[in-house]
Write a protein that holds these residues in place. Structure first.
Motif, mmCIF file in Angstrom:
data_model
loop_
_atom_site.group_PDB
_atom_site.id
_atom_site.type_symbol
_atom_site.label_atom_id
_atom_site.label_comp_id
_atom_site.label_asym_id
_atom_site.label_seq_id
_atom_site.Cartn_x
_atom_site.Cartn_y
_atom_site.Cartn_z
ATOM 1 N N THR A 168 49.754 73.535 66.306
ATOM 2 C CA THR A 168 51.198 73.288 66.404
ATOM 3 C C THR A 168 51.684 72.517 65.185
ATOM 4 O O THR A 168 52.785 72.768 64.667
ATOM 5 C CB THR A 168 51.521 72.539 67.717
ATOM 6 O OG1 THR A 168 51.107 73.373 68.794
ATOM 7 C CG2 THR A 168 52.992 72.235 67.859
ATOM 8 N N THR A 169 50.849 71.598 64.705
ATOM 9 C CA THR A 169 51.230 70.865 63.489
ATOM 10 C C THR A 169 51.440 71.848 62.340
ATOM 11 O O THR A 169 52.444 71.767 61.611
ATOM 12 C CB THR A 169 50.123 69.846 63.131
ATOM 13 O OG1 THR A 169 50.041 68.899 64.201
ATOM 14 C CG2 THR A 169 50.411 69.133 61.826
ATOM 15 N N LEU A 170 50.539 72.804 62.189
ATOM 16 C CA LEU A 170 50.670 73.782 61.110
ATOM 17 C C LEU A 170 51.950 74.605 61.279
ATOM 18 O O LEU A 170 52.707 74.818 60.326
ATOM 19 C CB LEU A 170 49.416 74.676 61.084
ATOM 20 C CG LEU A 170 49.359 75.806 60.076
ATOM 21 C CD1 LEU A 170 49.750 75.347 58.680
ATOM 22 C CD2 LEU A 170 47.952 76.392 60.016
ATOM 23 N N LEU A 171 52.210 75.036 62.515
ATOM 24 C CA LEU A 171 53.427 75.814 62.768
ATOM 25 C C LEU A 171 54.682 74.987 62.443
ATOM 26 O O LEU A 171 55.618 75.480 61.823
ATOM 27 C CB LEU A 171 53.445 76.248 64.235
ATOM 28 C CG LEU A 171 54.259 77.484 64.549
ATOM 29 C CD1 LEU A 171 53.545 78.733 64.052
ATOM 30 C CD2 LEU A 171 54.503 77.612 66.042
ATOM 31 N N ASN A 172 54.657 73.722 62.840
ATOM 32 C CA ASN A 172 55.825 72.867 62.598
ATOM 33 C C ASN A 172 55.988 72.525 61.116
ATOM 34 O O ASN A 172 57.103 72.279 60.657
ATOM 35 C CB ASN A 172 55.732 71.591 63.436
ATOM 36 C CG ASN A 172 56.002 71.861 64.907
ATOM 37 O OD1 ASN A 172 56.619 72.863 65.249
ATOM 38 N ND2 ASN A 172 55.541 70.979 65.770
ATOM 39 N N LEU A 173 54.887 72.513 60.374
ATOM 40 C CA LEU A 173 54.992 72.333 58.921
ATOM 41 C C LEU A 173 55.682 73.542 58.298
ATOM 42 O O LEU A 173 56.596 73.410 57.480
ATOM 43 C CB LEU A 173 53.604 72.141 58.306
ATOM 44 C CG LEU A 173 52.961 70.764 58.550
ATOM 45 C CD1 LEU A 173 51.448 70.840 58.342
ATOM 46 C CD2 LEU A 173 53.562 69.707 57.631
ATOM 47 N N VAL A 174 55.250 74.736 58.726
ATOM 48 C CA VAL A 174 55.879 75.956 58.181
ATOM 49 C C VAL A 174 57.360 75.993 58.569
ATOM 50 O O VAL A 174 58.210 76.406 57.776
ATOM 51 C CB VAL A 174 55.154 77.233 58.680
ATOM 52 C CG1 VAL A 174 55.882 78.486 58.207
ATOM 53 C CG2 VAL A 174 53.705 77.249 58.207
ATOM 54 N N GLY A 175 57.676 75.513 59.774
ATOM 55 C CA GLY A 175 59.059 75.505 60.251
ATOM 56 C C GLY A 175 59.895 74.368 59.695
ATOM 57 O O GLY A 175 61.046 74.205 60.075
ATOM 58 N N CYS A 176 59.315 73.570 58.799
ATOM 59 C CA CYS A 176 60.025 72.430 58.180
ATOM 60 C C CYS A 176 60.537 71.456 59.247
ATOM 61 O O CYS A 176 61.597 70.835 59.092
ATOM 62 C CB CYS A 176 61.187 72.891 57.315
ATOM 63 S SG CYS A 176 60.715 74.045 56.047
ATOM 64 N N ILE A 177 59.774 71.341 60.336
ATOM 65 C CA ILE A 177 60.122 70.383 61.393
ATOM 66 C C ILE A 177 59.335 69.109 61.155
ATOM 67 O O ILE A 177 59.765 68.015 61.507
ATOM 68 C CB ILE A 177 59.787 70.995 62.771
ATOM 69 C CG1 ILE A 177 60.776 72.125 63.050
ATOM 70 C CG2 ILE A 177 59.819 69.965 63.876
ATOM 71 C CD1 ILE A 177 60.436 72.940 64.262
ATOM 72 N N VAL A 178 58.149 69.273 60.552
ATOM 73 C CA VAL A 178 57.270 68.142 60.241
ATOM 74 C C VAL A 178 57.121 68.094 58.722
ATOM 75 O O VAL A 178 56.999 69.143 58.077
ATOM 76 C CB VAL A 178 55.911 68.377 60.944
ATOM 77 C CG1 VAL A 178 54.810 67.583 60.320
ATOM 78 C CG2 VAL A 178 56.022 68.073 62.426
ATOM 79 N N GLU A 179 57.158 66.884 58.147
ATOM 80 C CA GLU A 179 57.049 66.748 56.684
ATOM 81 C C GLU A 179 55.576 66.636 56.282
ATOM 82 O O GLU A 179 54.833 65.818 56.849
ATOM 83 C CB GLU A 179 57.798 65.491 56.234
ATOM 84 C CG GLU A 179 57.762 65.330 54.733
ATOM 85 C CD GLU A 179 58.690 64.230 54.216
ATOM 86 O OE1 GLU A 179 59.507 63.697 55.002
ATOM 87 O OE2 GLU A 179 58.574 63.914 53.018
ATOM 88 N N PRO A 180 55.143 67.445 55.309
ATOM 89 C CA PRO A 180 53.741 67.328 54.875
ATOM 90 C C PRO A 180 53.448 65.942 54.299
ATOM 91 O O PRO A 180 54.354 65.254 53.818
ATOM 92 C CB PRO A 180 53.618 68.387 53.768
ATOM 93 C CG PRO A 180 54.750 69.334 53.997
ATOM 94 C CD PRO A 180 55.850 68.525 54.593
ATOM 95 N N THR A 181 52.175 65.568 54.336
ATOM 96 C CA THR A 181 51.735 64.340 53.663
ATOM 97 C C THR A 181 51.282 64.688 52.240
ATOM 98 O O THR A 181 51.358 63.859 51.349
ATOM 99 C CB THR A 181 50.545 63.720 54.449
ATOM 100 O OG1 THR A 181 50.829 63.782 55.839
ATOM 101 C CG2 THR A 181 50.325 62.281 54.057
ATOM 102 N N GLU A 182 50.791 65.915 52.072
ATOM 103 C CA GLU A 182 50.337 66.389 50.741
ATOM 104 C C GLU A 182 50.614 67.874 50.636
ATOM 105 O O GLU A 182 50.739 68.547 51.643
ATOM 106 C CB GLU A 182 48.802 66.314 50.630
ATOM 107 C CG GLU A 182 48.211 64.990 50.434
ATOM 108 C CD GLU A 182 46.683 65.098 50.583
ATOM 109 O OE1 GLU A 182 46.098 66.156 50.287
ATOM 110 O OE2 GLU A 182 46.117 64.090 51.019
ATOM 111 N N GLY A 183 50.589 68.359 49.398
ATOM 112 C CA GLY A 183 50.606 69.803 49.154
ATOM 113 C C GLY A 183 52.004 70.339 48.915
ATOM 114 O O GLY A 183 52.969 69.582 48.765
ATOM 115 N N SER A 184 52.097 71.681 48.868
ATOM 116 C CA SER A 184 53.405 72.290 48.660
ATOM 117 C C SER A 184 53.556 73.520 49.560
ATOM 118 O O SER A 184 52.576 74.156 49.941
ATOM 119 C CB SER A 184 53.608 72.655 47.187
ATOM 120 O OG SER A 184 52.710 73.656 46.828
ATOM 121 N N LEU A 185 54.819 73.792 49.862
ATOM 122 C CA LEU A 185 55.161 74.851 50.817
ATOM 123 C C LEU A 185 56.283 75.687 50.223
ATOM 124 O O LEU A 185 57.287 75.137 49.758
ATOM 125 C CB LEU A 185 55.643 74.185 52.119
ATOM 126 C CG LEU A 185 56.354 75.053 53.146
ATOM 127 C CD1 LEU A 185 55.402 76.080 53.748
ATOM 128 C CD2 LEU A 185 56.934 74.181 54.265
#
Ligand SMILES: Nc1ncnc2c1ncn2[C@@H]1O[C@H](COP(=O)(O)OP(=O)(O)OP(=O)(O)O)[C@@H](O)[C@H]1O
Length: 243
Positions: A54-71
């Motif tokens: 779910t964390t991965l899905l929410n990262l893709v959905g821009c609901i959760v902010e990454p700590t590292e990396g780029s999207l």
């Protein structure tokens, strides 16, 4: 469906990680992850509870902010050491459709109104919103339920209305969190077949988080997470270039 060898990914994560909290209470929910999803694909995100799906899905959905990396979404860098998009709400509205385990339909609106309300938000006039809502419900083979309240729909029908709602803005990226968990195998299969039809006909990239063994063999490819790490990654089946 084979992905043309010259296709550009609609979703691209490069070294994306997410840690919730800091210090002793930090939870490394997703460790540096690379991922690409192409138009026309339905990709399953699998793994045990707490593995980071779910964390991965929410990262893709821009609901959760990454700590590292780029999207990047649809070729646009949206996160790279900070958000690169001024209006995340608009980005989500324009590019992403969300589908949840429990359909989340508004109980006091009919099936048609549940779809039309999203179109209203996107600026469609009342009549145009109703017409498009009707077309979408027909497309998902649930048009005969246009005037029905959610409490009178079966689980499978409600989920199809929820998919129609997620498609209202013609998003190219569709994120589904356990969309079949509340359905029996036959209805789960119908929902997955409809998602495949959407992926192919609308050239959408669809990411589905699932625990549901009934549908594991229906994905174009599977990505398996364990303890916040990708432990199995099916590469896309590349076909000839489109041009
Ligand atoms: N908002 C949050 N704050 C702190 N920790 C969180 C938060 N959200 C998730 N976590 C933790 O991150 C880890 C991954 O959670 P996540 O929900 O992404 O896993 P999951 O694979 O989707 O699990 P499930 O299948 O049970 O839904 C878990 O240890 C979880 O407790």
């Amino acid at each position: 469906m084979p992905v043309p060898s010259d296709a550009h990914p609609l979703v691209e994560l490069r070294g994306v990680a997410k840690t919730y909290g800091r210090g002793e209470v930090a939870v490394h929910a997703l460790k540096a992850t690379d991922l690409r999803v192409y138009p026309g694909e339905v990709v399953g995100l699998l793994g045990p509870s707490g593995s980071g799906k779910t964390t991965l899905l929410n990262l893709v959905g821009c609901i959760v902010e990454p700590t590292e990396g780029s999207l990047s979404l649809d070729g646009q860098t949206v996160y790279d050491g900070g958000w690169r998009c001024a209006d995340l709400r608009r980005l989500r509205l324009e590019k992403i459709g969300f589908i949840f385990q429990f359909h989340n339909l508004l109980p006091f609106l009919t099936a048609g109104e549940n779809v039309a309300v999203v179109l209203d938000l996107a600026g469609y006039s009342g009549a145009a919103a109703r017409d498009r809502a009707r077309d979408l419900l027909d497309y998902l083979e649930v048009g005969h339920r246009f005037g029905t309240l959610p409490s009178r729909l079966s689980g499978g029908e409600a989920q199809r209305v929820a998919i129609a709602r997620a498609l209202a803005n013609r998003p190219r990226i569709i994120l589904a969190d356990e969309p079949t968990a509340a359905l029996d195998s036959q209805r789960a299969g119908i929902v997955l077949d409809l998602l495949r039809k959407v992926a192919v006909e609308q050239q959408a990239a669809i990411l589905v988080v699932s625990h549901d063994e009934k549908i594991f063999d229906r994905f174009d490819r599977r990505i398996v997470l364990r303890d916040g790490r990708v432990v199995e990654y099916d590469e896309p089946a590349h076909g000839p270039a489109e041009a």
